[in-house]
Write an enzyme that holds these catalytic residues in place. Structure first.
Site, PDB file in Angstrom:
ATOM      1  N   GLU A 240       0.833  -1.194   0.000  1.00 32.06           N
ATOM      2  CA  GLU A 240       0.000   0.000   0.000  1.00 32.06           C
ATOM      3  C   GLU A 240       0.872   1.248   0.000  1.00 32.06           C
ATOM      4  O   GLU A 240       1.951   1.271   0.585  1.00 32.06           O
ATOM      5  CB  GLU A 240      -0.908   0.015   1.234  1.00 32.06           C
TER       6      GLU A 240
ATOM      7  N   CYS B 199       3.204   8.486   1.594  1.00 35.76           N
ATOM      8  CA  CYS B 199       3.885   7.580   2.511  1.00 35.76           C
ATOM      9  C   CYS B 199       4.139   6.286   1.748  1.00 35.76           C
ATOM     10  O   CYS B 199       3.193   5.617   1.328  1.00 35.76           O
ATOM     11  CB  CYS B 199       2.950   7.363   3.702  1.00 35.76           C
TER      12      CYS B 199
ATOM     13  N   CYS C  56       7.473  -6.710   7.484  1.00 39.41           N
ATOM     14  CA  CYS C  56       8.623  -6.171   8.199  1.00 39.41           C
ATOM     15  C   CYS C  56       9.114  -7.203   9.201  1.00 39.41           C
ATOM     16  O   CYS C  56       8.316  -7.884   9.846  1.00 39.41           O
ATOM     17  CB  CYS C  56       8.247  -4.877   8.912  1.00 39.41           C
TER      18      CYS C  56
ATOM     19  N   CYS D 157       7.985  -4.793  15.955  1.00 41.73           N
ATOM     20  CA  CYS D 157       7.649  -3.871  17.048  1.00 41.73           C
ATOM     21  C   CYS D 157       6.254  -4.239  17.545  1.00 41.73           C
ATOM     22  O   CYS D 157       5.358  -4.546  16.754  1.00 41.73           O
ATOM     23  CB  CYS D 157       7.700  -2.430  16.571  1.00 41.73           C
TER      24      CYS D 157
ATOM     25  N   CYS E  25       2.929  -2.425  16.187  1.00 46.25           N
ATOM     26  CA  CYS E  25       2.841  -2.081  14.765  1.00 46.25           C
ATOM     27  C   CYS E  25       2.161  -3.171  13.948  1.00 46.25           C
ATOM     28  O   CYS E  25       2.507  -4.350  14.054  1.00 46.25           O
ATOM     29  CB  CYS E  25       4.238  -1.818  14.226  1.00 46.25           C
TER      30      CYS E  25
ATOM     31  N   GLY F 274       7.356  -1.744   6.208  1.00 48.14           N
ATOM     32  CA  GLY F 274       8.764  -2.139   6.081  1.00 48.14           C
ATOM     33  C   GLY F 274       9.729  -1.232   6.818  1.00 48.14           C
ATOM     34  O   GLY F 274       9.371  -0.146   7.266  1.00 48.14           O
ATOM     35  N   GLU F 275      10.951  -1.720   6.951  1.00 54.38           N
ATOM     36  CA  GLU F 275      12.012  -0.939   7.581  1.00 54.38           C
ATOM     37  C   GLU F 275      12.954  -0.479   6.455  1.00 54.38           C
ATOM     38  O   GLU F 275      13.703  -1.294   5.908  1.00 54.38           O
ATOM     39  CB  GLU F 275      12.739  -1.803   8.628  1.00 54.38           C
TER      40      GLU F 275
ATOM     41  N   SER G  82      12.207   7.132   7.738  1.00 50.68           N
ATOM     42  CA  SER G  82      11.947   6.780   9.135  1.00 50.68           C
ATOM     43  C   SER G  82      12.555   5.415   9.432  1.00 50.68           C
ATOM     44  O   SER G  82      12.410   4.475   8.657  1.00 50.68           O
ATOM     45  CB  SER G  82      10.430   6.733   9.350  1.00 50.68           C
TER      46      SER G  82
ATOM     47  N   SER H 198      12.269   6.224  15.069  1.00 47.48           N
ATOM     48  CA  SER H 198      11.169   5.700  15.872  1.00 47.48           C
ATOM     49  C   SER H 198      11.745   5.331  17.229  1.00 47.48           C
ATOM     50  O   SER H 198      12.333   4.265  17.385  1.00 47.48           O
ATOM     51  CB  SER H 198      10.573   4.468  15.188  1.00 47.48           C
TER      52      SER H 198
ATOM     53  N   HIS I  58      10.072   5.730  20.655  1.00 45.54           N
ATOM     54  CA  HIS I  58       8.988   5.014  21.356  1.00 45.54           C
ATOM     55  C   HIS I  58       9.316   4.518  22.763  1.00 45.54           C
ATOM     56  O   HIS I  58       8.481   3.882  23.412  1.00 45.54           O
ATOM     57  CB  HIS I  58       8.446   3.843  20.524  1.00 45.54           C
TER      58      HIS I  58
ATOM     59  N   ASN J  68      -2.532   4.250  17.920  1.00 42.70           N
ATOM     60  CA  ASN J  68      -3.745   3.915  17.191  1.00 42.70           C
ATOM     61  C   ASN J  68      -4.019   2.435  17.329  1.00 42.70           C
ATOM     62  O   ASN J  68      -3.138   1.619  17.067  1.00 42.70           O
ATOM     63  CB  ASN J  68      -3.553   4.230  15.711  1.00 42.70           C
TER      64      ASN J  68
ATOM     65  N   CYS K 204       0.185   5.650   8.099  1.00 43.55           N
ATOM     66  CA  CYS K 204       1.215   4.786   7.528  1.00 43.55           C
ATOM     67  C   CYS K 204       1.449   3.589   8.426  1.00 43.55           C
ATOM     68  O   CYS K 204       1.619   2.479   7.956  1.00 43.55           O
ATOM     69  CB  CYS K 204       2.523   5.551   7.369  1.00 43.55           C
TER      70      CYS K 204
HETATM   71  N1  SAH Z   1      10.039   0.869   9.990  1.00 40.65           N
HETATM   72  C1  SAH Z   1      10.123   2.270  10.039  1.00 40.65           C
HETATM   73  C2  SAH Z   1       9.109   2.964   9.166  1.00 40.65           C
HETATM   74  C3  SAH Z   1       7.715   2.407   9.175  1.00 40.65           C
HETATM   75  S1  SAH Z   1       6.764   2.540  10.651  1.00 40.65           S
HETATM   76  C4  SAH Z   1      10.007   2.763  11.476  1.00 40.65           C
HETATM   77  O1  SAH Z   1       9.699   1.968  12.341  1.00 40.65           O
HETATM   78  O2  SAH Z   1      10.294   3.926  11.694  1.00 40.65           O
HETATM   79  C5  SAH Z   1       6.522   4.265  10.751  1.00 40.65           C
HETATM   80  C6  SAH Z   1       5.757   4.746  11.895  1.00 40.65           C
HETATM   81  O3  SAH Z   1       4.433   4.214  11.955  1.00 40.65           O
HETATM   82  C7  SAH Z   1       6.264   4.441  13.293  1.00 40.65           C
HETATM   83  O4  SAH Z   1       7.318   5.157  13.747  1.00 40.65           O
HETATM   84  C8  SAH Z   1       5.093   4.900  14.068  1.00 40.65           C
HETATM   85  O5  SAH Z   1       5.208   6.279  14.196  1.00 40.65           O
HETATM   86  C9  SAH Z   1       3.909   4.579  13.214  1.00 40.65           C
HETATM   87  N2  SAH Z   1       3.097   3.550  13.813  1.00 40.65           N
HETATM   88  C10 SAH Z   1       3.249   2.211  13.751  1.00 40.65           C
HETATM   89  N3  SAH Z   1       2.262   1.595  14.445  1.00 40.65           N
HETATM   90  C11 SAH Z   1       1.478   2.580  14.938  1.00 40.65           C
HETATM   91  C12 SAH Z   1       0.302   2.572  15.755  1.00 40.65           C
HETATM   92  N4  SAH Z   1      -0.258   1.453  16.150  1.00 40.65           N
HETATM   93  N5  SAH Z   1      -0.214   3.773  16.117  1.00 40.65           N
HETATM   94  C13 SAH Z   1       0.354   4.923  15.684  1.00 40.65           C
HETATM   95  N6  SAH Z   1       1.432   4.984  14.925  1.00 40.65           N
HETATM   96  C14 SAH Z   1       1.996   3.825  14.554  1.00 40.65           C
HETATM   97 FE1  SF4 Z   2       8.771  -2.641  11.238  1.00 44.15          FE
HETATM   98 FE2  SF4 Z   2       8.710   0.020  11.669  1.00 44.15          FE
HETATM   99 FE3  SF4 Z   2       6.570  -1.519  12.232  1.00 44.15          FE
HETATM  100 FE4  SF4 Z   2       8.757  -1.707  13.727  1.00 44.15          FE
HETATM  101  S1  SF4 Z   2       7.422   0.137  13.502  1.00 44.15           S
HETATM  102  S2  SF4 Z   2       7.554  -3.451  12.925  1.00 44.15           S
HETATM  103  S3  SF4 Z   2      10.362  -1.430  12.221  1.00 44.15           S
HETATM  104  S4  SF4 Z   2       7.433  -1.146  10.222  1.00 44.15           S
END
Ligand code: SAH
Ligand code: SF4
Length: 370
Positions: free
Chosen positions: A96, A117, A124, A128, A131, A182-183, A214, A237, A239, A313, A356
Site C-alpha cells: 500500500e 507515505c 517487516c 515492534c 505495529c 517495512g524498515e 523513518s 522511531s 517510542h 492507534n 502509515c
Molecule cells: N520501519 C520504520 C518505518 C515504518 S513505521 C520505522 O519503524 O520507523 C513508521 C511509523 O508508523 C512508526 O514510527 C510509528 O510512528 C507509526 N506507527 C506504527 N504503528 C502505529 C500505531 N499502532 N499507532 C500509531 N502509529 C503507529
Molecule cells: Fe517494522 Fe517500523 Fe513496524 Fe517496527 S514500527 S515493525 S520497524 S514497520
C-alpha cells in the site's frame, strides 16, 4: 532478498546505469537523458511513445525492460484526507501507498498539501509490538523500481483527477515519507537508489528536504545514510526513552540499544545539518509516564531533535491502549517545560504516522472488501 521479475523495470535505472547499458548496446550516451525525459517529464505509458528514439531502440528497450513493475488494483478512501493505493507486484504481492491531502486554510482541494507515505518492503522483520506492519513478518524487499513506481502511480492518479497538470514538470505532492510498510534501512540500497531517482535533475526533481526516511534504529545503516550527499531528513522511531522501556516494545533495541543509537543519530544530524525527528507513540502505562517524558526531553535536547508524539492507534489483536487526553497533555507539558520542540497528533486517523503505521499484510480478498 528481492524478487526476480521476468523483465526489470526501467524505473530502477539511473542516468549512470542507463548510459552504461546504452553504450554496451552501441548507442550514444545522450539517449539516456532522452529516455529519462520520456519517463519523468512526459511520463509516457509505452516505449512506443518515445518519439525521438530510433524505432529499433524503442523495440530493444521494450524487449529488455517493462515500464511500471506494479499495477494499481484500487484506491481506498480511509477518511476525508487519507487514501490508500493498493498495488500488486508481478509476483502478486500487495503493498500500500498512502496519500494524505491536508486541506490548506481557505483554499480548495487542489491546493491541499499532499504527503506520500511509501512502503519499502513487503511486511517487516522487526516485530515492534505496537505495529500492524510487523505482525505477519517480513516477506521480501521491494526493488528501487517498485518504490519509484509508487510515486508514478500517485502522479497518474492525481493527473486522472485533474489535480495535476500532465504537462507540468512539477510533481503533485509536497512531502515524501518512507513510513509505509517495512524498515527502509533494512533495504538500504534500494531505498537510497529510489531517493536518488526522486531527487535527481533527470528524475522527478523532488527536493531532498521534503523527503523523510523513518527508521526503527539500525545503527550501521544510519551511519551509512549520514554519508549520502542527498540532504534528506531522518526520523527515528524511538517510542521508549530508556532501554528498559524501549526493548519491551521494540526488539531491535536489544541489538542496538540507546547508547549506540543516540550517537549514530547525532552523527547523522551533524553530517546532514538537519534537525532530526524523534517519533514517540504514546501507549498507556508503557511509555507515557512522567519519567519517560523527562528522559525523552533529555534525549531531544541532546540531539536538538523535534519530537513527534503519536497517540497509539488501535491495532486489532494487540493489547495496547491509547492514553486519554489528560495523560497526553501531562506528557507534553514535561517536554514544553524543557523547551523541547514537539507536536502532538490530535485527531484519530488524521496523521501521517498513524495512517502509515497501520499498513498491514492482508490477503487480497480482505483488502478488496475493506
Ligand atoms: N520501519 C520504520 C518505518 C515504518 S513505521 C520505522 O519503524 O520507523 C513508521 C511509523 O508508523 C512508526 O514510527 C510509528 O510512528 C507509526 N506507527 C506504527 N504503528 C502505529 C500505531 N499502532 N499507532 C500509531 N502509529 C503507529
Ligand atoms: Fe517494522 Fe517500523 Fe513496524 Fe517496527 S514500527 S515493525 S520497524 S514497520
Amino acid at each position: 532478498m528481492r524478487f526476480q521479475p521476468s523483465k526489470p523495470s526501467i524505473y530502477g535505472e539511473t542516468l549512470t546505469s542507463l548510459t552504461e547499458l546504452l553504450r554496451e548496446w552501441g548507442e550514444p550516451g545522450f539517449r539516456a537523458r532522452q529516455i529519462l525525459d520520456w519517463l519523468y517529464r512526459k511520463r509516457v505509458t509505452t516505449f512506443e511513445e518515445m518519439a525521438n528514439l530510433p524505432v529499433k531502440l524503442r523495440a530493444r528497450l521494450e524487449g529488455h525492460f517493462c515500464l511500471l513493475p506494479n499495477t494499481r488494483l484500487l484506491v481506498k478512501q480511509a477518511n476525508d484526507i487519507t487514501e490508500k493505493l493498493l498495488l500488486q507486484q508481478e509476483d502478486q504481492r500487495l503493498i500500500e501507498t498512502v496519500l494524505i491531502s491536508y486541506p490548506q486554510k481557505g483554499v480548495g482541494q487542489e491546493d491541499s498539501r499532499r504527503t506520500i507515505c511509501v512502503s519499502s518492503q513487503v511486511g517487516c522483520a522487526y516485530g515492534c509490538k505496537f505495529c500492524a506492519s510487523g505482525l505477519a513478518g517480513w516477506k521480501r524487499d521491494l526493488s528501487a523500481a517498485e518504490i519509484v513506481a509508487q510515486y508514478l502511480h500517485i502522479i497518474r492518479l492525481e493527473e486522472g483527477r485533474g489535480r495535476a497538470d500532465p504537462q507540468s514538470e512539477v510533481v503533485p505532492f509536497d512531502n515524501v515519507v518512507y513510513m509505509g510498510m517495512g524498515e527502509p534501512l533494512a533495504n538500504c540500497d534500494a531505498v537510497l537508489r529510489s531517493i536518488h531517482i526522486l531527487n535527481a535533475d533527470w528524475g522527478l526533481r523532488f527536493g531532498a528536504r521534503r523527503i523523510t526516511v523513518s527508521t526503527s534504529g539500525l545503527v550501521p545503516e544510519i551511519r551509512r545514510l549520514a554519508e549520502d550527499p542527498i540532504q534528506f531528513r531522518l526520523a527515528i522511531s524511538l517510542h521508549g526513552a530508556t532501554n528498559e522501556v524501549r526493548q519491551q516494545i521494540m526488539p531491535i533495541n536489544r541489538k542496538y540499544p540507546l547508547e549506540e543509537l543516540l550517537p549514530a543519530a547525532e552523527y547523522f544530524a551533524q553530517k546532514h545539518g538537519r534537525m532530526l525527528t524523534l517519533e514517540f507513540i504514546l501507549i498507556e502505562q508503557v511509555n507515557d509516564t512522567f519519567e519517560q517524558a523527562t528522559e525523552l526531553a533529555k534525549i531531544a535536547r541532546r540531539l536538538h531533535a523535534h519530537v513527534n508524539l503519536i497517540p497509539y492507534n488501535k491495532v486489532e489483536g494487540l493489547p495496547w491502549i491509547r492514553p486519554g487526553l489528560g495523560r497526553q497533555k501531562a506528557f507534553a507539558k514535561v517536554l514544553a517545560d524543557e523547551n523541547v520542540s514537539f507536536t502532538i497528533r490530535k485527531e484519530k486517523g488524521h496523521d501521517i504516522d498513524a495512517a502509515c503505521g497501520q499498513l498491514r499484510l492482508k490477503t487480497e480478498a480482505e483488502l478488496l472488501v475493506d
